[in-house]
Enzyme design. Structure first.
Site, mmCIF file in Angstrom:
data_model
loop_
_atom_site.group_PDB
_atom_site.id
_atom_site.type_symbol
_atom_site.label_atom_id
_atom_site.label_comp_id
_atom_site.label_asym_id
_atom_site.label_seq_id
_atom_site.Cartn_x
_atom_site.Cartn_y
_atom_site.Cartn_z
ATOM 1 N N ASN A 99 0.795 -1.242 0.000
ATOM 2 C CA ASN A 99 0.000 0.000 0.000
ATOM 3 C C ASN A 99 0.829 1.296 0.000
ATOM 4 O O ASN A 99 0.426 2.270 -0.618
ATOM 5 C CB ASN A 99 -1.015 -0.005 1.146
ATOM 6 N N GLU A 144 4.813 -4.943 12.013
ATOM 7 C CA GLU A 144 3.976 -3.743 11.851
ATOM 8 C C GLU A 144 2.717 -4.198 11.131
ATOM 9 O O GLU A 144 2.738 -4.407 9.918
ATOM 10 C CB GLU A 144 4.727 -2.690 11.030
ATOM 11 N N CYS A 173 -2.876 1.488 6.741
ATOM 12 C CA CYS A 173 -3.007 0.653 7.943
ATOM 13 C C CYS A 173 -3.655 1.413 9.092
ATOM 14 O O CYS A 173 -4.341 0.830 9.919
ATOM 15 C CB CYS A 173 -1.643 0.132 8.357
HETATM 16 P P1 NAD Z 1 0.171 -8.962 3.268
HETATM 17 O O1 NAD Z 1 0.376 -9.433 4.657
HETATM 18 O O2 NAD Z 1 -0.754 -9.711 2.399
HETATM 19 O O3 NAD Z 1 1.576 -8.936 2.484
HETATM 20 C C1 NAD Z 1 2.732 -8.367 3.059
HETATM 21 C C2 NAD Z 1 3.946 -9.107 2.530
HETATM 22 O O4 NAD Z 1 3.850 -10.473 2.906
HETATM 23 C C3 NAD Z 1 4.055 -9.073 1.000
HETATM 24 O O5 NAD Z 1 5.387 -8.783 0.667
HETATM 25 C C4 NAD Z 1 3.661 -10.460 0.567
HETATM 26 O O6 NAD Z 1 4.395 -10.901 -0.530
HETATM 27 C C5 NAD Z 1 3.995 -11.325 1.773
HETATM 28 N N1 NAD Z 1 3.123 -12.491 1.925
HETATM 29 C C6 NAD Z 1 1.821 -12.594 1.571
HETATM 30 N N2 NAD Z 1 1.343 -13.812 1.902
HETATM 31 C C7 NAD Z 1 2.382 -14.502 2.460
HETATM 32 C C8 NAD Z 1 2.524 -15.818 2.998
HETATM 33 N N3 NAD Z 1 1.500 -16.667 3.010
HETATM 34 N N4 NAD Z 1 3.721 -16.178 3.491
HETATM 35 C C9 NAD Z 1 4.760 -15.327 3.477
HETATM 36 N N5 NAD Z 1 4.677 -14.062 2.976
HETATM 37 C C10 NAD Z 1 3.511 -13.665 2.474
HETATM 38 O O7 NAD Z 1 -0.224 -7.422 3.375
HETATM 39 P P2 NAD Z 1 -0.619 -6.412 2.208
HETATM 40 O O8 NAD Z 1 -1.902 -6.863 1.619
HETATM 41 O O9 NAD Z 1 0.525 -6.186 1.301
HETATM 42 O O10 NAD Z 1 -0.832 -5.075 3.059
HETATM 43 C C11 NAD Z 1 -2.015 -4.816 3.751
HETATM 44 C C12 NAD Z 1 -1.895 -5.151 5.224
HETATM 45 O O11 NAD Z 1 -0.726 -4.605 5.774
HETATM 46 C C13 NAD Z 1 -3.038 -4.547 6.014
HETATM 47 O O12 NAD Z 1 -3.454 -5.455 6.998
HETATM 48 C C14 NAD Z 1 -2.416 -3.315 6.653
HETATM 49 O O13 NAD Z 1 -3.063 -2.877 7.825
HETATM 50 C C15 NAD Z 1 -1.032 -3.790 6.903
HETATM 51 N N6 NAD Z 1 -0.108 -2.675 6.958
HETATM 52 C C16 NAD Z 1 0.452 -2.330 8.147
HETATM 53 C C17 NAD Z 1 1.293 -1.236 8.212
HETATM 54 C C18 NAD Z 1 1.923 -0.792 9.497
HETATM 55 O O14 NAD Z 1 2.850 0.008 9.427
HETATM 56 N N7 NAD Z 1 1.475 -1.249 10.660
HETATM 57 C C19 NAD Z 1 1.555 -0.507 7.059
HETATM 58 C C20 NAD Z 1 0.990 -0.902 5.874
HETATM 59 C C21 NAD Z 1 0.170 -1.978 5.825
#
Ligand code: NAD
Length: 458
Positions: A115, A212, A246
């Site tokens: 995002n 995070e 987020c």
């Molecule tokens: P996501 O958890 O789907 O993906 C994050 C990363 O994990 C990606 O690089 C992806 O390739 C990897 N990933 C996905 N599935 C995986 C698996 N099964 N095993 C290992 N790695 C895997 O998150 P997203 O959709 O990219 O982002 C949205 C989420 O992130 C929301 O829940 C949001 O709240 C959170 N977020 C948190 C922050 C923060 O700073 N706290 C910031 C941005 C987004």
């Protein structure tokens, strides 16, 4: 994948050359990183526009500008943060001096979400460099243009034995592989679901983690609030990046006496900020993919649409939407929404609103619009959240001087500014003893010295 093992080995060897521990080297690297970003601002904004249709203004404010603030703060303070800290020691061990040394962990793995695909890789990277670590970076494959650009910018400017981007378009298979390797630290930003996978895998090698994560961040509006201003600031925080933030306000709890007034003000603000034909607004971004559209479309049936509700699958567009009369136990109030849909629920008594939030998992952020100082303190003390902004949304995250992170399911650990330096440093406790004096006191045979000991330790 064998290539990854080789790079990790090279980074471990480079770390043990001790060059990254040199403060001037770290400062030089941070300056170099800033220059690379300065020289490629335009390309970064183009990639973000291709991935999420972000406007240049939004990209600069939330991705590039934030990163400059972070680098500048580290450049200004790094020497002070890295100094050994002197600590008083016990008289029992006189003569001695105590210290805390800040020691880099070694090779860190940084995994990013889609995002804010630039900022959420570069911000932790700044902390990792500042604390003296090597870094292996895995950006999100779901923002492919930014991921490929990160690979180009990082890998053509840094030696892979120090900082490198790995397999930018690789999905969970690449991350699964990386998670089996012996990194010294893992910094993950993403969903709660994947956060649990990361922690489970890291536990096999007892690798320390920062997670995070996300969750449902509530926004309370009471009847003392400045409603017009609240609406303006809520619309900004909710619909920036089309709700894919987020810390976006996930839902509103509004005191019933001001509900109608707030709804009208929110509707007017949406039109003021994005125009009456929002689909054509250059300032309203798009959802990341069709899966996101399909998930979000389902939420539109969980209540009545007060405003918005227009969907265009082909364009990955969902209109900013205000949802009222929310059905009990509906998905929109269970999952993190992460899109431009805003449920509005009314309450009669602030205690009920607090109870409602406390019955859910601890949120990443909390927002409260009120002019009542006592009630503000009450809400802050009764509701646990990663962070909070009063009478605005999101901005506690934008300050590089405030630590940012979650609590409970919304995350573990924090970063930004000094908190980043500390996150990527191990605090090593040191006692240095003098050798001119030695009291026999602590050595056996102890005889009846326990009485003396009790005088010191009571
Ligand atoms: P996501 O958890 O789907 O993906 C994050 C990363 O994990 C990606 O690089 C992806 O390739 C990897 N990933 C996905 N599935 C995986 C698996 N099964 N095993 C290992 N790695 C895997 O998150 P997203 O959709 O990219 O982002 C949205 C989420 O992130 C929301 O829940 C949001 O709240 C959170 N977020 C948190 C922050 C923060 O700073 N706290 C910031 C941005 C987004």
């Amino acid at each position: 994948m064998e290539n990854i093992n080789q790079i990790l080995k090279e980074q471990k060897d480079f770390f043990y050359s001790d060059l990254t521990k040199n403060i001037d080297f770290r400062i030089k690297t941070l300056k170099k990183l800033k220059n690379i970003i300065k020289e490629n601002e335009e390309e970064i904004m183009i990639a973000l526009n291709k991935d999420l249709k972000k406007s240049s203004f939004e990209s600069f404010a939330t991705e590039i500008g934030m990163v400059y603030d972070e680098i500048n703060l580290h450049l200004k303070n790094l020497k002070t943060w890295a100094k050994k800290e002197k600590i008083k020691t016990s008289l029992v061990y006189f003569p001695s001096k105590g210290y805390i040394y800040k020691e880099p962990y070694g090779v860190v793995l940084i995994i990013g979400p889609f995002n804010y695909p630039f900022q959420l890789i570069i911000s932790p990277l700044i902390g990792a460099i500042s604390a003296g670590n090597c870094s292996i970076i895995k950006p999100s494959e779901n923002s492919p243009n930014t991921a490929l650009l990160l690979e180009k910018l990082i890998n053509s400017n840094f030696d892979k034995s120090y900082i490198t981007v790995i397999n930018p378009l690789g999905g969970k298979e690449t991350i699964s592989y990386l998670l089996d390797l012996k990194f010294d630290y893992i910094f993950f930003t993403g969903s709660i679901k994947v956060g649990k996978i990361i922690m489970e895998k890291a536990s096999k090698n007892l690798i320390p983690v920062t997670l995070e994560l996300g969750g449902k961040s509530p926004c309370i509006v009471d009847n003392t609030a400045n409603i017009a201003l609240a609406a303006k600031r809520i619309v900004w925080g909710k619909f920036i990046n089309a709700g894919q933030t987020c810390v976006a306000p996930d839902y509103i709890l509004v005191e019933s006496t001001v509900k109608e007034k707030l709804l009208i003000a929110l509707k007017e603000e949406i039109i003021k900020q994005f125009g009456s034909n929002i689909k054509d607004s250059p300032d309203f971004p798009r959802l990341v993919n069709l899966d996101a559209i399909n998930r979000l479309k389902g939420y539109l049936n969980d209540g009545d649409v007060f405003f918005g509700g227009d969907v265009c699958d082909k364009d990955l567009y969902i209109e900013p939407t205000l949802l009222i009369n929310i059905k009990d136990n509906s998905s929109v109030m269970k999952d993190e929404i992460f899109g431009p849909i805003l449920p509005i629920i009314e309450f009669c008594n602030l205690n009920d609103a607090i109870k409602f939030i406390r019955e859910k998992e601890k949120p990443l952020a909390l927002y409260y619009f009120s002019e009542d100082k006592k009630l503000i303190e009450k809400v802050l003390s009764k509701v646990s959240s990663g962070g909070a902004t009063i009478n605005d949304t999101i901005i506690h995250v934008a300050s590089s001087k405030l630590p940012f992170g979650g609590v409970g399911l919304s995350g573990i650990g924090n970063y930004h500014g000094k908190a980043s330096f500390d996150t990527f440093s191990h605090s090593k406790s040191i006692v240095k003893r003098g050798t001119l004096l030695e009291f026999p006191f602590r050595f056996a045979p102890y005889n009846d010295r326990i009485h003396l000991l009790k005088r010191f330790m009571k």
